[in-house]
Motif scaffolding. Structure first.
Motif, mmCIF file in Angstrom:
data_model
loop_
_atom_site.group_PDB
_atom_site.id
_atom_site.type_symbol
_atom_site.label_atom_id
_atom_site.label_comp_id
_atom_site.label_asym_id
_atom_site.label_seq_id
_atom_site.Cartn_x
_atom_site.Cartn_y
_atom_site.Cartn_z
ATOM 1 N N SER A 167 0.811 -1.222 0.000
ATOM 2 C CA SER A 167 0.000 0.000 0.000
ATOM 3 C C SER A 167 0.845 1.274 0.000
ATOM 4 O O SER A 167 0.329 2.361 -0.274
ATOM 5 N N GLU A 220 -6.033 3.499 1.176
ATOM 6 C CA GLU A 220 -5.356 2.489 1.982
ATOM 7 C C GLU A 220 -4.980 3.001 3.370
ATOM 8 O O GLU A 220 -4.254 2.324 4.109
ATOM 9 N N ALA A 223 -5.271 0.599 6.471
ATOM 10 C CA ALA A 223 -4.252 -0.455 6.506
ATOM 11 C C ALA A 223 -2.901 0.107 6.937
ATOM 12 O O ALA A 223 -2.161 -0.530 7.695
#
Length: 238
Positions: A167, A220, A223
């Protein structure tokens, strides 16, 4: 230079290039005239940390570490212990260490130079797709703060995880020029203090790279926050 970053690239052949990054410290150690009093092992560790992070951040595989020890022969082993600690945190225990010590003359203050040499493929850097977000991982610290606030220093192991995380598009260690300068480098455009919102002082030195900037796809963020936990601090570009 690569994108104005603190590394040098040297062509080896059509496919590979050397990546060279360096750091130095002066007046930090156990000599009477040193400004910051600290064990040489700690000096070796943090000097290595800066050069290694700069080398790895541009996609190089670390191949060797060179020490230029101006302090004395007596501290060589301490310096190398610090470097080995950093290599261990990066799972790079097999990387060799070389260098030289000043043994003819005695200096009044400690001084150390560290160079990390790596190799990377001559591949075009990945092109980002979509909107990018930025975050500061760790806290900018300098001098005695580094020892007093160890829990706020971004771990090398976390830096390695960020390099490997799918990511995260890009990352860059923050040095003595501060967060705003490095954010300008990673975004590729000059940013003023008014252009960036952060909980941290954007101009403060981050000393021996106690923090680093990451760029990632905005969607993202959950995450990335999970990966970096309490070290995460958002950088908003206005």
């Amino acid at each position: 230079m690569i994108d104005n970053r603190d590394v040098l690239s040297v062509t080896i052949n059509e496919e590979d290039e050397l990546i060279i990054a360096s750091d130095c410290s002066g007046g930090i150690g156990t000599k009477t005239d040193d400004v910051v009093r600290v064990d040489p092992e700690v000096v070796g560790y943090f000097s290595f940390r800066v050069a290694a992070m700069e080398c790895l951040a541009v996609g190089a595989c670390l191949r060797t570490v060179q020490l230029m020890n101006f302090t004395s022969d007596a501290v060589w082993e301490k310096y190398t212990q610090g470097v080995r600690k950093g290599l261990s945190e990066l799972d790079l225990e097999d990387v060799p260490i070389t260098g030289s010590s000043e043994s003819n003359f005695s200096l009044n203050q400690s001084a150390l130079g560290v160079t990390c040499i790596g190799i990377r493929k001559k591949e075009s850097r990945q092109v980002s797709r979509g909107r990018l977000s930025y975050a500061l991982i760790g806290t900018p610290l300098v001098g005695d703060e580094v020892l007093r606030q160890k829990s706020s220093v971004a771990p090398l192991a976390l830096f390695k995880k960020c390099i490997e995380h799918p990511s995260i598009f890009d990352l860059l260690p923050v040095g003595s020029k501060g967060v705003r300068h490095e954010l300008s480098v990673i975004t590729g455009k000059p940013l003023t203090e008014k252009d960036v919102s952060s909980l941290h002082d954007l101009e403060k030195s981050s000393g021996p790279a106690t923090s680093f900037i990451i760029a990632f796809q905005s969607e993202e963020e959950p995450a990335v926050r999970k990966l970096t936990e309490s070290y995460y601090s958002s950088l908003r570009i206005n």
